[in-house]
Design a protein around this motif. Structure first.
Motif, PDB file in Angstrom:
ATOM      1  N   GLU A  48       6.088   3.861   0.461  1.00 47.17           N
ATOM      2  CA  GLU A  48       5.608   3.074   1.596  1.00 47.17           C
ATOM      3  C   GLU A  48       6.200   1.661   1.580  1.00 47.17           C
ATOM      4  O   GLU A  48       6.630   1.145   2.612  1.00 47.17           O
ATOM      5  CB  GLU A  48       4.084   3.001   1.582  1.00 47.17           C
ATOM      6  N   ASN A  49       6.241   1.048   0.404  1.00 50.20           N
ATOM      7  CA  ASN A  49       6.830  -0.293   0.285  1.00 50.20           C
ATOM      8  C   ASN A  49       8.313  -0.277   0.646  1.00 50.20           C
ATOM      9  O   ASN A  49       8.799  -1.172   1.345  1.00 50.20           O
ATOM     10  CB  ASN A  49       6.630  -0.849  -1.120  1.00 50.20           C
ATOM     11  N   ALA A  74      -2.628  12.461 -10.336  1.00 49.44           N
ATOM     12  CA  ALA A  74      -3.025  11.778  -9.107  1.00 49.44           C
ATOM     13  C   ALA A  74      -2.534  10.341  -9.129  1.00 49.44           C
ATOM     14  O   ALA A  74      -2.073   9.822  -8.116  1.00 49.44           O
ATOM     15  CB  ALA A  74      -4.531  11.839  -8.937  1.00 49.44           C
ATOM     16  N   ASP A  75      -2.608   9.683 -10.282  1.00 43.27           N
ATOM     17  CA  ASP A  75      -2.120   8.315 -10.402  1.00 43.27           C
ATOM     18  C   ASP A  75      -0.620   8.236 -10.126  1.00 43.27           C
ATOM     19  O   ASP A  75      -0.155   7.315  -9.461  1.00 43.27           O
ATOM     20  CB  ASP A  75      -2.415   7.747 -11.790  1.00 43.27           C
ATOM     21  N   GLU A  76       0.123   9.193 -10.646  1.00 39.89           N
ATOM     22  CA  GLU A  76       1.570   9.231 -10.410  1.00 39.89           C
ATOM     23  C   GLU A  76       1.871   9.428  -8.930  1.00 39.89           C
ATOM     24  O   GLU A  76       2.771   8.802  -8.378  1.00 39.89           O
ATOM     25  CB  GLU A  76       2.219  10.336 -11.236  1.00 39.89           C
ATOM     26  N   LEU A  77       1.125  10.304  -8.279  1.00 39.93           N
ATOM     27  CA  LEU A  77       1.324  10.545  -6.851  1.00 39.93           C
ATOM     28  C   LEU A  77       0.972   9.309  -6.038  1.00 39.93           C
ATOM     29  O   LEU A  77       1.671   8.967  -5.084  1.00 39.93           O
ATOM     30  CB  LEU A  77       0.503  11.740  -6.385  1.00 39.93           C
ATOM     31  N   ASP A  78      -0.109   8.630  -6.399  1.00 40.70           N
ATOM     32  CA  ASP A  78      -0.485   7.407  -5.708  1.00 40.70           C
ATOM     33  C   ASP A  78       0.591   6.341  -5.871  1.00 40.70           C
ATOM     34  O   ASP A  78       0.957   5.660  -4.909  1.00 40.70           O
ATOM     35  CB  ASP A  78      -1.819   6.864  -6.236  1.00 40.70           C
ATOM     36  N   THR A  79       1.108   6.192  -7.080  1.00 42.90           N
ATOM     37  CA  THR A  79       2.156   5.212  -7.354  1.00 42.90           C
ATOM     38  C   THR A  79       3.425   5.545  -6.571  1.00 42.90           C
ATOM     39  O   THR A  79       4.032   4.675  -5.946  1.00 42.90           O
ATOM     40  CB  THR A  79       2.454   5.153  -8.864  1.00 42.90           C
TER      41      THR A  79
END
Length: 71
Positions: free
Chosen positions: A21-22, A10-15
């Motif tokens: 997005e950036n 989940a952390d990898e997907l969020d990153t």
């Protein structure tokens, strides 16, 4: 099983989502900046070919700007 319970996967997907997005926002900002630099132009008769056009830039229509490489 790593990632199955929302761990580091989940952390990898969020990153990845944040990076995407950036990157998208930076691309949109760059496009807006370039678009603002496009001269508005005015309707009139082209100084090079004599044709009336709804958008002259520095007195030249798009066709003549392209043909004469006027920018």
């Amino acid at each position: 099983m790593p990632g199955f319970d929302g761990g580091y996967m989940a952390d990898e997907l969020d990153t990845t989502s944040e990076i995407t997005e950036n990157h998208t926002n930076m691309s949109i900002d760059a496009i807006r900046t370039r678009a603002q630099a496009i001269p508005a132009g005015n309707p009139g008769e082209c100084a090079h070919c004599g044709e009336f056009t709804p958008r002259l830039v520095n007195g030249a229509c798009a066709r003549c700007r392209d043909r004469l490489k006027l920018g």
